[in-house]
Scaffold this active site. Sequence first.
Site, short mmCIF file in Angstrom:
data_model
loop_
_atom_site.label_atom_id
_atom_site.label_comp_id
_atom_site.label_asym_id
_atom_site.label_seq_id
_atom_site.Cartn_x
_atom_site.Cartn_y
_atom_site.Cartn_z
N TYR B 91 49.78 -11.54 83.23
CA TYR B 91 48.88 -12.15 84.16
C TYR B 91 47.54 -11.79 84.15
CZ TYR B 91 53.48 -13.90 85.78
OH TYR B 91 54.91 -14.50 85.87
N TYR B 468 54.02 -20.36 90.77
CA TYR B 468 53.92 -19.47 91.77
C TYR B 468 52.95 -18.26 91.58
CZ TYR B 468 56.12 -14.94 90.35
OH TYR B 468 56.35 -13.84 89.51
N ARG B 469 52.56 -18.32 90.24
CA ARG B 469 51.70 -17.01 89.83
C ARG B 469 51.09 -17.37 88.49
NH1 ARG B 469 54.75 -11.29 89.37
NH2 ARG B 469 53.06 -9.90 89.01
#
Lengths: 525, 525
Positions: B91, B468-469
């Site tokens: 991420y 969600y991310r």
Amino acid sequence: MNAPPQNLSEARFAQALRELASIVGQTNMVTSADGLREYFDPFVPQPMARAFAASAAVLPASLNETREILRVARAYRLPLWPVSTGRNFAYGGAAPRLTGSVVLDLKRMNKILAVDEKLAYALVEPGVTYFDLYAYLREHGLKLWIDPASAGWGSIVGNTLERGFGYTPYGDHAAHQCGMEVMLASGELVRTGMGGIEIGRGWQLFKPGFGPSYDAMFMQSNFGVVTKLGLWLMPRPDSYVIAHVKLPREGDLEAAVETLRPLRLGETIRNHAVIEGAIRHAAGMSSRSDWYDGAGPVPDAVVDKMVSRLDIGRWNVHFAIYGEPTVVQARFDIAHRAFAALPGARIDAHRYTPDAEPVGGSERNMAGIPAMSAFRMLDWRGGTGAHVDFSPICPFTGGDAMRQYSVAKARLAEYGFDYYGGFTAGERHLHHIVATIFNRDDAKQTEAAADLQRVLMSDARSEGYGVYRTHLATMDFAASQYDFNDGALLRMSETIKGALDPDGILAPGKSGIWPHVWRDKRGDI
Amino acid sequence: MNAPPQNLSEARFAQALRELASIVGQTNMVTSADGLREYFDPFVPQPMARAFAASAAVLPASLNETREILRVARAYRLPLWPVSTGRNFAYGGAAPRLTGSVVLDLKRMNKILAVDEKLAYALVEPGVTYFDLYAYLREHGLKLWIDPASAGWGSIVGNTLERGFGYTPYGDHAAHQCGMEVMLASGELVRTGMGGIEIGRGWQLFKPGFGPSYDAMFMQSNFGVVTKLGLWLMPRPDSYVIAHVKLPREGDLEAAVETLRPLRLGETIRNHAVIEGAIRHAAGMSSRSDWYDGAGPVPDAVVDKMVSRLDIGRWNVHFAIYGEPTVVQARFDIAHRAFAALPGARIDAHRYTPDAEPVGGSERNMAGIPAMSAFRMLDWRGGTGAHVDFSPICPFTGGDAMRQYSVAKARLAEYGFDYYGGFTAGERHLHHIVATIFNRDDAKQTEAAADLQRVLMSDARSEGYGVYRTHLATMDFAASQYDFNDGALLRMSETIKGALDPDGILAPGKSGIWPHVWRDKRGDI
């Protein structure tokens, strides 16, 4: 007509009311002294009633009407006090913190918008009560349970926002909330979490969404008007057992807590088990005058006699285990063994199925059936019964529970009241709820009850405990107890308040949070 | 020296760095190109690396140093990118969203401040990893488990704030967080929840406290620097069983989800069970080149052959049940019966006790033991392995899972990638995690991997799903997908951002939230 808020002249206030009436219709405005009785705290100690007097109430039927009301409120700097249905009894009912506020009563917005049996959730408006949703589920034959608050007439949205709790494994209402729609003071409508995905189906399934999550920020606060709320429902269990452990001695509270904690943490017991003092338990079966009519609190010897005659415990542990019969049995055996090891413990337990439900009031709550049995307490003292609750968070240890109990009991006795209370088990904390029950027709008793609350809170604070919820009259006091770094938490709340509601129209003073324009009212009741 | 943030001249930036160095000491500053390599996303597709380049890093050792750093940042309008240890791999790692930001690396603040065995919680600083806390518990003989993230070297604070998840019943890390200390941009220190009661013991026991609760607002956001975090730990179970259900056909995903949901909702299975695709499971046992070396994704027929040779499932359900042996057995019997009824299902199950723990990587995670087995995936594709994750929330139904899987698989194939993914079970949702694995030395593959992410997200959004991310490169894109009422949620976030960080110094662009001063950078990568 009641007195307007202090920032408006009679004429300007009358003009604001006319504008509100043009939005909702005159029949959905409340301005008469008679009509406004419903917006008084029914339990408020009389000397305080004037401090929390609504000037009017306005009842919108839709989001559009609510948005228009906010527009008028901003234009006039008119303080509004939003309530879902106003049943926040013992903490203020429908009454506003700031006298002269107009109650924004959302009870006409009462649609059950969605119930999903497969994924076990509901989406409701503020006017939907526990009774309403329960009836809906029964009517449609859905195999879902609600977790009712102790008084079934309350709003689901209202109770959840105040962080109320119930008795089943879904007893932590705030934790089982998922997804909100909130109207900000600006009229802007926000959906939290997955609600940002407009056509999606995840709103009631995953709370956080993407980025910061705000649901908990809209609880016990004054940052917006919650217009829709999602909640998780418990799949109807095939069977369950409800147990009542009777412990004989006052000091058994400590062992009760120490026994319950590992069972709760180890997931043998998953519901919001309750450890109830003798008097609270007895109030369902008798009145105070059956046992004692002297001055001051019921003496310990009388309590012991009552316990023996009614065949109850000095402390009474109520727990329940739900699920498939084999699992329920295996878990119950473990819990039974643990409690049976306590000296003098007696255990009643009953097995239930969907076809054979409990009939008694508090057992019905543990079976997901809403009731009004909580109000029995009002008959305990006699006269025009009322109560105000002191609700500290207690670490889940026997030592902490005994300390909170002993200190509170002694203070209550000093002010002439019985210890009427109990502990409800979260995971690592207990909600300790102490009701001061008084006769509103007795001025001295009423005044003593009011004075007592700050004393109880100060006692608790000096031992390192704080309350999770409190009456309008002690909101500033409670907030001031959360004083780490000179009150940094409250300062942050008021910074956010200023950003989201610069005109200060929503619920000034709620939880001790004052908008800039009303900040001089802090502590002023 | 890397390029400074665009709002500062070289000279002014150098001056700011000198002031930072005077606070932490030159040895705790990173400014060399070599040193800053650690603050690059190790998996970033090379063309993007410049877009997310830190100009420097500063490593405070204390709250006081952190407060001083914030003071300098405010004075210079210097953007900071706080990380706990910077292991947010897939991420973005430790890299900042806004190029030129200075990484505020908190890894030197690495104290385990409290562990309470009785009440089963810990309080830690940002630098504490899962390995650290695990070692501490073992060393002190405490009967508590952690729930590790899939890579044990990660920070507990960092993973929790990003809403990471694990594999035990405590797998929802955000839900098992309790109490935070946060330093706001102003330098003001706030403690959330019961942390307001300075001398109290409730901070790690009851999350909400009194009034609005903010913990979830500080997750995936840029509203403050989290300096302490409480988390709940699982009491060590007496026994547990870990099961692996192997399902033979691609279409069995639907039945796997439909079987798992009632078991999860009915609390037979309480852990974060995983439904893993064949390739992800196989990656622990072999490499891609063992099976296929053609262009494009591994063909289905090859996957089937691999499944058969490795004796795994086309889909592999991993679940675990923890507790007293009698309860574990009763619950396992129910779960076993349900999965055994699926055509072709084969079930391996192993019983464990504290004295006989699992030895395999993913099973160790389900036993609360941190590992690094997640990194096996990097060897799947060969070359300099890297991955970027697409992480939509999936409603917990077989139909939704099949839809997300089918659409993603087809798109991945179109771009030349295998479906390397699985579903982790929350209560009413599944975390669907799809890793695009690529060889960073292959420019075309890398570019395709980067392009693919937006396409996957667009596909999902058109079906009503949101992530969600996400990676730094797609934060604005993800935020823009949460577009109810023309993006009201993001507008509210930016209003709060403006109130809490008016100078815009903390993590500009995090989760799509831009402070006013940097708002023109939105979408600009």
